[in-house]
Write an enzyme that holds these catalytic residues in place. Structure first.
Site, PDB file in Angstrom:
ATOM      1  N   ARG A  90     -12.156  -3.629  -7.448  1.00 23.69           N
ATOM      2  CA  ARG A  90     -12.759  -4.975  -7.445  1.00 23.69           C
ATOM      3  C   ARG A  90     -14.238  -4.905  -7.787  1.00 23.69           C
ATOM      4  O   ARG A  90     -14.768  -5.743  -8.502  1.00 23.69           O
ATOM      5  CB  ARG A  90     -12.630  -5.606  -6.054  1.00 23.69           C
ATOM      6  CG  ARG A  90     -11.331  -6.343  -5.855  1.00 23.69           C
ATOM      7  CD  ARG A  90     -11.101  -6.581  -4.385  1.00 23.69           C
ATOM      8  NE  ARG A  90     -11.835  -7.705  -3.839  1.00 23.69           N
ATOM      9  CZ  ARG A  90     -11.959  -7.947  -2.530  1.00 23.69           C
ATOM     10  NH1 ARG A  90     -11.409  -7.139  -1.660  1.00 23.69           N
ATOM     11  NH2 ARG A  90     -12.616  -8.992  -2.102  1.00 23.69           N
ATOM     12  N   ARG A 132     -12.231  -4.664   7.463  1.00 25.12           N
ATOM     13  CA  ARG A 132     -11.871  -6.061   7.678  1.00 25.12           C
ATOM     14  C   ARG A 132     -10.380  -6.180   8.017  1.00 25.12           C
ATOM     15  O   ARG A 132      -9.548  -5.507   7.412  1.00 25.12           O
ATOM     16  CB  ARG A 132     -12.177  -6.825   6.391  1.00 25.12           C
ATOM     17  CG  ARG A 132     -12.203  -8.311   6.561  1.00 25.12           C
ATOM     18  CD  ARG A 132     -13.047  -8.955   5.538  1.00 25.12           C
ATOM     19  NE  ARG A 132     -12.393  -9.017   4.229  1.00 25.12           N
ATOM     20  CZ  ARG A 132     -12.882  -9.710   3.217  1.00 25.12           C
ATOM     21  NH1 ARG A 132     -14.020 -10.354   3.347  1.00 25.12           N
ATOM     22  NH2 ARG A 132     -12.264  -9.729   2.070  1.00 25.12           N
TER      23      ARG A 132
END
Ligand code: AMP
Length: 250
Positions: A204, A160
């Site tokens: 995460r 990304r």
């Protein structure tokens, strides 16, 4: 079945007192759903597609915080504090999130149905929601749980790129810009967010799993959990989701 008009969700985004300008079309059996899934599985995209397909309202708690943060009107002290947590990338305290969901409980009776997204995120939130649903005589049709192997999530998130200036999101392979490293919209530089780097993604994911494992277990025990393979194109995932939901009603 799908609707071309997007519900405006004013009552959800702005809170008690606000009226939706686009009233969702009432359904004979409106869908009442919760959406769960780690970052990077495409949950946001599926929420949008599903809402159009089922005519339901997208009730995202993150959207409430973002809408409040973006509007210039004076927010309550609790909301101001919540936005501070959000901007630091931390979870907002359960009591604050709960307050805003409870204030908006009218949306759970919407004739178009609802898809809760980003809530519940902890066992305390899940049990509080369950009690509210019982009190309001509402039963959930299912809790969609998007699943994907960690390696695939790392690959998705680490490809990304985000525009430094306008925040538009690209993907090196999935949605490349016309000119490498340059935003199509505004010509800004495309960067990789710190939290999209592979090591950070793994951290995460671990944090997500720790917090939400208890929520998925809660719904599994209630036989509400509907695990869906989130790999593949968005349309394929949508079709898989709709098929699994309809099978539960048959
Ligand atoms: P999201 O768009 O769901 O990723 O939410 C964006 C941010 O809003 C999160 O990173 C949290 O700071 C906050 N937030 C949204 N929903 C919740 C929730 N249910 N519990 C705690 N914090 C939340």
């Amino acid at each position: 079945m799908s609707s071309s008009t997007k519900n405006d969700r004013a009552a959800w985004l702005l809170g008690p007192g606000a009226k939706c300008a686009v009233i969702p079309q009432p359904r004979t059996r409106p869908w009442k759903l919760v959406l769960l899934g780690p970052p990077g599985v495409g949950k946001g995209t599926q929420a949008e597609l599903l809402c159009r397909e089922l005519g339901a309202c997208h009730l995202s708690t993150g959207d409430v915080f973002r809408a409040s943060g973006a509007s210039r009107c004076a927010a309550s002290p609790a909301m101001t504090e919540a936005i501070r947590y959000m901007l630091q990338g931390q979870l907002v305290p359960d009591s604050t999130v709960w307050q805003l969901v409870r204030e908006r409980s009218g949306c759970l009776h919407c004739g178009g149905g609802f898809i809760l997204d980003g809530f519940p995120r902890s066992l305390a939130q899940a049990t509080a929601l369950q009690q509210l649903l019982i009190d309001e005589s509402i039963s959930l049709d299912g809790v969609i749980f998007y699943v994907m192997p960690v390696e695939d999530i790392v690959a998705r998130l680490s490809g990304r790129r985000t525009c430094q200036r306008c925040k538009a999101v690209y993907h090196l392979t999935g949605r490349p810009p016309a000119k490498p490293g340059i935003c199509d919209n505004c010509g800004g530089n495309l960067i990789q967010r710190e939290d999209d780097k592979p090591k950070a993604v793994e951290v995460r994911m671990q944090a997500y799993q720790q917090v939400t494992a208890s929520v998925t277990q809660f719904y599994r025990e209630m036989s509400l959990l509907v695990p869906i393979d989130a790999r593949g194109a968005a349309n394929e995932v949508l079709a898989r989701t709709v098929t699994a939901l309809k099978a539960r009603r048959n």
